[in-house]
Design a protein around this motif. Structure first.
Motif, short mmCIF file in Angstrom:
data_model
loop_
_atom_site.label_atom_id
_atom_site.label_comp_id
_atom_site.label_asym_id
_atom_site.label_seq_id
_atom_site.Cartn_x
_atom_site.Cartn_y
_atom_site.Cartn_z
N ASP A 7 77.91 -8.92 22.86
CA ASP A 7 76.68 -8.56 23.57
C ASP A 7 76.72 -7.10 24.01
O ASP A 7 75.71 -6.38 23.91
N VAL A 8 77.88 -6.66 24.51
CA VAL A 8 78.02 -5.26 24.92
C VAL A 8 77.83 -4.32 23.73
O VAL A 8 77.10 -3.32 23.81
N ILE A 9 78.48 -4.64 22.63
CA ILE A 9 78.36 -3.81 21.43
C ILE A 9 76.92 -3.79 20.93
O ILE A 9 76.40 -2.73 20.53
N SER A 10 76.27 -4.95 20.94
CA SER A 10 74.88 -5.02 20.49
C SER A 10 73.98 -4.15 21.37
O SER A 10 73.13 -3.41 20.86
N THR A 11 74.15 -4.23 22.69
CA THR A 11 73.33 -3.42 23.60
C THR A 11 73.56 -1.94 23.38
O THR A 11 72.61 -1.13 23.37
N ARG A 50 68.32 10.36 11.48
CA ARG A 50 68.12 8.94 11.78
C ARG A 50 69.43 8.17 11.89
O ARG A 50 69.49 6.98 11.62
N LYS A 51 70.47 8.87 12.31
CA LYS A 51 71.77 8.26 12.52
C LYS A 51 72.07 8.20 14.01
O LYS A 51 71.61 9.05 14.78
N GLY A 52 72.83 7.21 14.42
CA GLY A 52 73.19 7.09 15.82
C GLY A 52 74.07 8.24 16.28
O GLY A 52 74.99 8.66 15.57
N ARG A 53 73.78 8.77 17.46
CA ARG A 53 74.56 9.90 17.97
C ARG A 53 75.90 9.47 18.55
O ARG A 53 76.83 10.29 18.62
N LEU A 54 76.03 8.25 18.98
CA LEU A 54 77.25 7.79 19.65
C LEU A 54 78.12 6.91 18.77
O LEU A 54 79.36 7.02 18.82
N TYR A 55 77.50 6.04 17.99
CA TYR A 55 78.27 5.07 17.19
C TYR A 55 77.74 5.04 15.75
O TYR A 55 76.54 5.19 15.51
N HIS A 56 78.68 4.82 14.83
CA HIS A 56 78.31 4.73 13.42
C HIS A 56 78.13 3.29 12.94
O HIS A 56 77.66 3.07 11.84
N GLY A 57 78.53 2.37 13.77
CA GLY A 57 78.41 0.97 13.37
C GLY A 57 79.16 0.06 14.33
O GLY A 57 79.65 0.49 15.40
N PHE A 58 79.25 -1.20 13.97
CA PHE A 58 79.87 -2.21 14.84
C PHE A 58 81.33 -1.88 15.14
O PHE A 58 81.75 -1.84 16.30
N THR A 59 82.11 -1.63 14.09
CA THR A 59 83.55 -1.37 14.28
C THR A 59 83.79 -0.09 15.05
O THR A 59 84.66 -0.03 15.92
N ASP A 60 83.00 0.95 14.74
CA ASP A 60 83.15 2.23 15.44
C ASP A 60 82.85 2.08 16.92
O ASP A 60 83.55 2.64 17.78
N CYS A 61 81.83 1.29 17.25
CA CYS A 61 81.47 1.05 18.64
C CYS A 61 82.58 0.27 19.36
O CYS A 61 82.96 0.61 20.49
N LEU A 62 83.13 -0.71 18.69
CA LEU A 62 84.20 -1.52 19.28
C LEU A 62 85.41 -0.65 19.61
O LEU A 62 85.98 -0.73 20.72
N LEU A 63 85.82 0.19 18.68
CA LEU A 63 86.99 1.04 18.89
C LEU A 63 86.75 2.08 19.97
O LEU A 63 87.64 2.33 20.82
N LYS A 64 85.57 2.68 20.00
CA LYS A 64 85.28 3.71 20.99
C LYS A 64 85.21 3.14 22.41
O LYS A 64 85.67 3.77 23.36
N VAL A 65 84.62 1.96 22.54
CA VAL A 65 84.55 1.33 23.87
C VAL A 65 85.94 0.99 24.37
O VAL A 65 86.27 1.25 25.54
N CYS A 66 86.77 0.42 23.52
CA CYS A 66 88.13 0.07 23.93
C CYS A 66 88.95 1.31 24.28
O CYS A 66 89.75 1.30 25.23
N GLN A 67 88.76 2.40 23.53
CA GLN A 67 89.52 3.62 23.75
C GLN A 67 89.10 4.32 25.04
O GLN A 67 89.94 4.80 25.81
N ALA A 68 87.79 4.37 25.29
CA ALA A 68 87.29 5.12 26.45
C ALA A 68 87.24 4.28 27.72
O ALA A 68 87.53 4.78 28.81
N GLU A 69 86.90 3.01 27.62
CA GLU A 69 86.67 2.19 28.80
C GLU A 69 87.71 1.08 28.98
O GLU A 69 87.69 0.37 29.99
N GLY A 70 88.58 0.92 27.99
CA GLY A 70 89.57 -0.14 28.06
C GLY A 70 88.99 -1.47 27.60
O GLY A 70 87.79 -1.59 27.33
N LEU A 71 89.86 -2.47 27.53
CA LEU A 71 89.43 -3.79 27.06
C LEU A 71 88.38 -4.40 27.98
O LEU A 71 87.47 -5.11 27.52
N LEU A 72 88.48 -4.13 29.28
CA LEU A 72 87.50 -4.68 30.23
C LEU A 72 86.10 -4.10 30.02
O LEU A 72 85.12 -4.69 30.49
N GLY A 73 86.02 -2.98 29.32
CA GLY A 73 84.70 -2.42 29.02
C GLY A 73 83.87 -3.32 28.14
O GLY A 73 82.63 -3.26 28.16
#
Length: 400
Positions: free
Chosen positions: A328-332, A343-366
């Motif tokens: 749900d977090v990744i989808s939001t 027309r490309k996302g400025r923050l994430y390139h896709g599902f996997t990229d978003c997952l890795l960036k959130v874990c790296q910057a905010e930790g697993l609790l993110g």
């Protein structure tokens, strides 16, 4: 040539009675049939299933008869040289063998499922607004490096209501109704079709049917969820989190996105929405019926009462919230991110990229931001959807 006598002796009648009694013990009781049917059906239609099982008890075979009736039946059958009478031919076959119970016309079932979930959405939309804000707060920033506007469900509801007014708690309701209507209408209607075709009767068929129906609904309704996320994230600068798209409304959002990103832009972020709904549906199917059986066996409440359904949905909601919140977090995040001139996302390139960036910057609790409102929304939304859908289906069957 004289035909052999068909009359049976008393000993033969008693032996026949004993055979019938032993055969009756091999068949499950009415309660076991009910629990077996519960496991084959989606939790979203368990109330409708319970009523069908209750009605089917009138069509049981010899296992539901008393010993005197068995003795009388076996005597009648022996009097005709083993040929059962026409009166006993129909009840001797369980209803499940005669074919599936009559279902609601699929297009009507689609509409009823949509209306039921829309009615539930009106009551749970404030929790959806709070969930979106919590999931976007501190996006890609380490804990302690950003201002915290929302500290929990109740505090967030109070902040939104105080700043944006009561209407702020229902932001994105129009888009949410469109999403709930289309997604759940497709999901429930597709699952009913799978159930009518007998797919759910196979081992694992209910789980696969629920996940597949949820994925199809999420795919079709993805543009509405995109707009809903944008509108629910919008607020005044004092409590703003995430990117602010500043749409004027639902229609303006659709037109703006279409002109800026084209038709494919309306489906941006769908790669996060489909696994989210699939995981949520699978977790719900895997835990709801088990939880309902446990509550029913405890005999705390009426097995078919709404309190049993609410408790079972709450227990199931814990499992669903734990498994679905990261998706749900990744989808939001994928839905709300800004896009560049290509027309490309400025923050994430896709599902996997978003997952890795959130874990790296905010930790697993993110990945578990907003889990509180996710859980608090699931139980009442599930129960309200089931109750509304079941009532409307009953009325539709009566009007036939």
């Amino acid at each position: 040539m004289v035909a052999p006598s068909c009359r049976m002796t008393d000993k033969e009648v008693i032996k026949s009675h004993n055979r019938e009694s032993s055969r009756a013990q091999q068949y499950p009781s009415v309660t076991e049939e009910k629990h077996a049917a519960d496991k084959l059906h989606s939790p979203l239609i368990f109330l409708f299933t319970d009523k069908l099982i209750h009605k089917s008890t009138n069509c049981m075979d010899h296992s539901g008869m008393t010993s005197a009736q068995l003795l009388k039946t076996s005597t009648k059958e022996s009097a005709f040289c083993g040929q059962p009478s026409h009166r006993m031919a129909s009840p001797a076959v369980p209803c499940s063998v005669l074919g599936p119970p009559p279902a609601v016309w699929p297009p009507l079932d689609f509409a009823l499922g949509a209306l039921a979930c829309c009615a539930a959405c009106v009551f749970t939309n404030p929790l959806e607004v709070v969930k979106t804000r919590l999931q976007l707060q501190g996006e890609l920033r380490a804990r302690g490096s950003y201002q915290i506007h929302y500290r929990g469900v109740l505090q967030a509801l109070w902040v939104v209501g105080r700043t944006d007014g009561l209407r702020g708690l229902q932001k994105g309701l129009s888009a949410g109704l469109i999403y709930q209507g289309v997604m759940n209408g497709v999901r429930l209607g597709s699952y009913s079709c799978c159930d009518a075709l007998g797919i759910t009767a196979f081992h694992g068929g209910s789980l696969l049917s629920g996940a597949g129906a949820g994925a199809l609904g999420a795919l079709i309704a993805s543009p509405a969820y995109l707009i809903k996320t944008h509108l629910q994230a919008q607020t005044v600068d004092a409590i703003a989190v995430g990117h602010q798209h500043n749409h004027l409304g639902v229609s303006d959002a659709f037109v703006t996105i279409y002109r800026r990103e084209g038709l494919t832009g309306l489906w941006r972020g769908v790669n996060g929405a489909v696994p989210r709904v699939m995981v949520g549906s699978a977790a719900q199917l895997a835990t709801f019926t088990s939880a309902k059986d446990w509550v029913s066996h405890s005999q705390w409440f009426n097995a078919n009462g709404w309190l049993t359904a609410l408790i079972a949905a709450s227990i199931s909601g814990v499992a669903v919230a734990i498994t679905m919140t990261p998706f749900d977090v990744i989808s939001t995040r994928l839905y709300n991110q800004p896009v560049d001139e290509f027309r490309k996302g400025r923050l994430y390139h896709g599902f996997t990229d978003c997952l890795l960036k959130v874990c790296q910057a905010e930790g697993l609790l993110g990945l578990y931001k907003g889990m509180g409102p996710v859980f608090l929304r699931l139980a009442p939304h599930t129960v309200l959807s089931m109750l509304f859908w079941d009532l409307m289906r009953q009325q539709a069957v009566k009007d036939k």
